[in-house]
Design a protein around this motif. Structure first.
Motif, mmCIF file in Angstrom:
data_model
loop_
_atom_site.group_PDB
_atom_site.id
_atom_site.type_symbol
_atom_site.label_atom_id
_atom_site.label_comp_id
_atom_site.label_asym_id
_atom_site.label_seq_id
_atom_site.Cartn_x
_atom_site.Cartn_y
_atom_site.Cartn_z
ATOM 1 N N THR A 29 155.575 64.574 107.769
ATOM 2 C CA THR A 29 156.538 63.527 107.387
ATOM 3 C C THR A 29 156.260 63.010 105.982
ATOM 4 O OG1 THR A 29 156.707 62.825 109.702
ATOM 5 C CG2 THR A 29 157.460 61.256 108.033
ATOM 6 N N PHE A 30 154.991 63.053 105.584
ATOM 7 C CA PHE A 30 154.584 62.522 104.282
ATOM 8 C C PHE A 30 154.426 63.622 103.229
ATOM 9 C CE2 PHE A 30 152.939 59.843 107.699
ATOM 10 C CZ PHE A 30 153.557 58.638 107.389
ATOM 11 N N GLY A 31 154.915 64.808 103.563
ATOM 12 C CA GLY A 31 154.903 65.895 102.597
ATOM 13 C C GLY A 31 153.608 66.669 102.500
ATOM 14 N N HIS A 32 152.723 66.486 103.469
ATOM 15 C CA HIS A 32 151.439 67.204 103.452
ATOM 16 C C HIS A 32 151.462 68.373 104.436
ATOM 17 C CE1 HIS A 32 149.557 64.279 100.857
ATOM 18 N NE2 HIS A 32 149.857 63.295 101.690
ATOM 19 N N LEU A 45 146.726 53.054 104.160
ATOM 20 C CA LEU A 45 145.384 53.623 104.060
ATOM 21 C C LEU A 45 145.217 54.404 102.762
ATOM 22 C CD1 LEU A 45 142.640 54.287 105.581
ATOM 23 C CD2 LEU A 45 143.769 56.420 106.248
ATOM 24 N N ILE A 46 146.189 55.251 102.445
ATOM 25 C CA ILE A 46 146.103 56.082 101.241
ATOM 26 C C ILE A 46 146.169 55.220 99.984
ATOM 27 C CG2 ILE A 46 147.247 57.879 99.904
ATOM 28 C CD1 ILE A 46 145.703 58.888 102.363
ATOM 29 N N ASN A 47 147.044 54.225 99.957
ATOM 30 C CA ASN A 47 147.144 53.344 98.787
ATOM 31 C C ASN A 47 145.838 52.594 98.551
ATOM 32 O OD1 ASN A 47 149.775 54.084 98.205
ATOM 33 N ND2 ASN A 47 150.670 52.438 99.441
ATOM 34 N N ALA A 48 145.209 52.141 99.632
ATOM 35 C CA ALA A 48 143.937 51.427 99.501
ATOM 36 C C ALA A 48 142.851 52.349 98.977
ATOM 37 C CB ALA A 48 143.528 50.839 100.851
ATOM 38 N N ALA A 49 142.878 53.597 99.420
ATOM 39 C CA ALA A 49 141.875 54.569 98.964
ATOM 40 C C ALA A 49 142.065 54.909 97.488
ATOM 41 C CB ALA A 49 141.956 55.832 99.814
ATOM 42 N N SER A 100 149.490 51.519 108.639
ATOM 43 C CA SER A 100 150.222 52.756 108.399
ATOM 44 C C SER A 100 149.396 53.705 107.543
ATOM 45 C CB SER A 100 151.546 52.470 107.686
ATOM 46 O OG SER A 100 151.312 52.008 106.359
ATOM 47 N N PHE A 101 149.819 54.956 107.538
ATOM 48 C CA PHE A 101 149.156 55.978 106.731
ATOM 49 C C PHE A 101 149.287 55.649 105.248
ATOM 50 C CE2 PHE A 101 149.490 60.223 104.584
ATOM 51 C CZ PHE A 101 148.169 60.618 104.780
ATOM 52 N N GLU A 102 150.463 55.151 104.839
ATOM 53 C CA GLU A 102 150.676 54.812 103.432
ATOM 54 C C GLU A 102 149.714 53.714 102.972
ATOM 55 O OE1 GLU A 102 155.008 55.489 104.957
ATOM 56 O OE2 GLU A 102 153.073 54.862 105.784
#
Length: 321
Positions: free
Chosen positions: A242-245, A143-147, A139-141
């Protein structure tokens, strides 16, 4: 008497030229049409250009054949198109790099959109973030959390600096507060697809259509599309809004001919491609590969190009790119 004789000769000559031009336009095309695709064979732009041209050529007694001339971020092929005889028998395919990257960077002397006549826009599609199955991200979440936890370690493949995907990854880093290990790949998205397959990349940014093959095979997964609207061809890939971006970017395909190509030839080409665009065959095929058909004719596409450049260059200025 001498002056009158010259005027009469010029009048007859010009009249003959007008009749000759009109006759050529009426007979157009008189030979096969060369379609210059400035990317290697096998990429998304190549496939779409071939498909619609195969249908469009049915309107003519001549063929439309594709010539792949890659290099210099599309400039190599398009410079050849610009320098071809302006009679409608040479057409070029323009993508994001042709309209944004090259003019912005003034990368190739002599390259200019002023030396082209737009014919039509065929498609317009959002970019997306696609992850390799080797990455372990679903998921996108994730990926971003890992980054965020491991800055500068998540390997993300994009086209070179100045491209739409490069601009997108920098904007995403800024908005999400992360830093990726950004790796650029010259050429078509097929190089990034191979890197995703081998595990060389964790993720890549391009259109879902460009990665349709490896998504269909299960070797990669689209986790977010850089759009504010849901793509009906990929209902499981959410838009980034959807993720506020607020981040919309993508690619497109525009057809153009050399400057001074007769208006009659442009109109004939536009009509043939418009008819091909509207066929059920093309509409079904293009949506099946995750690409959005989006038509703009010759009278509209130049205004769209001008607005796109203005808005994109403003964003690049803000990011210092």
């Amino acid at each position: 008497m001498f002056t009158k004789s010259i005027k009469k000769t010029l009048t007859v000559t010009l009249g003959a030229l007008v009749l000759s031009t009109s006759a050529m336009a009426a007979d157009f095309p008189t030979r096969d049409i060369r379609l210059v695709v400035p990317w290697p064979a096998g990429g998304g732009a190549d496939a779409i250009s071939r498909k619609i041209s195969n249908i469009a050529e049915q309107e003519f007694s001549k063929s439309i054949y594709v010539e792949n001339i890659a290099g210099a971020v599309t400039a190599t092929g398009l410079m050849q198109m610009m320098r071809a005889r302006p009679d409608g028998h040479t057409v070029g395919v323009l993508t994001y790099d042709s309209i944004i990257t090259l003019p912005r960077g003034k990368m190739v002397p002599g390259y200019s959109l002023d030396n082209m006549e737009p014919i039509a826009r065929i498609t317009r599609e959002a970019d997306a973030v696609v992850v390799s199955k080797h990455s372990g991200f679903n998921s996108f979440e994730e990926l971003i959390n890992a980054a965020k936890e491991n800055p500068n370690t998540i390997r993300v493949g994009v086209a070179p600096k100045g491209s739409g995907p490069f601009l997108a990854v920098r904007r995403l880093e800024q908005q999400a507060g992360v830093t990726f290990n950004v790796i650029s790949y010259p050429g078509s998205s097929s190089a990034e697809a191979e890197a995703l397959l081998s595990g060389e990349l964790d993720a890549a940014i391009s259109s879902l259509g460009d990665f349709n093959g490896i998504i269909s095979s299960g070797d990669a997964k689209g986790i977010v599309e850089l759009s504010s609207e849901q793509n009906p061809s990929y209902p499981d890939v959410p838009p980034i809004s959807t993720f506020g971006h607020d981040l919309e970017t993508g690619s497109f395909i525009v057809l153009a001919a050399p400057k001074n190509t007769p208006k009659e030839a442009i109109a004939t080409l536009e009509a043939a491609y418009k008819k091909a665009f509207e066929t059920q065959e093309f509409q079904s095929w293009v949506t099946s590969v995750g690409v959005t058909p989006s038509w703009l004719g010759a009278s509209e596409v130049q205004t769209w190009i001008d607005e796109l450049q203005t808005n994109t260059f403003k964003v690049m200025d803000e990011l210092g790119l």
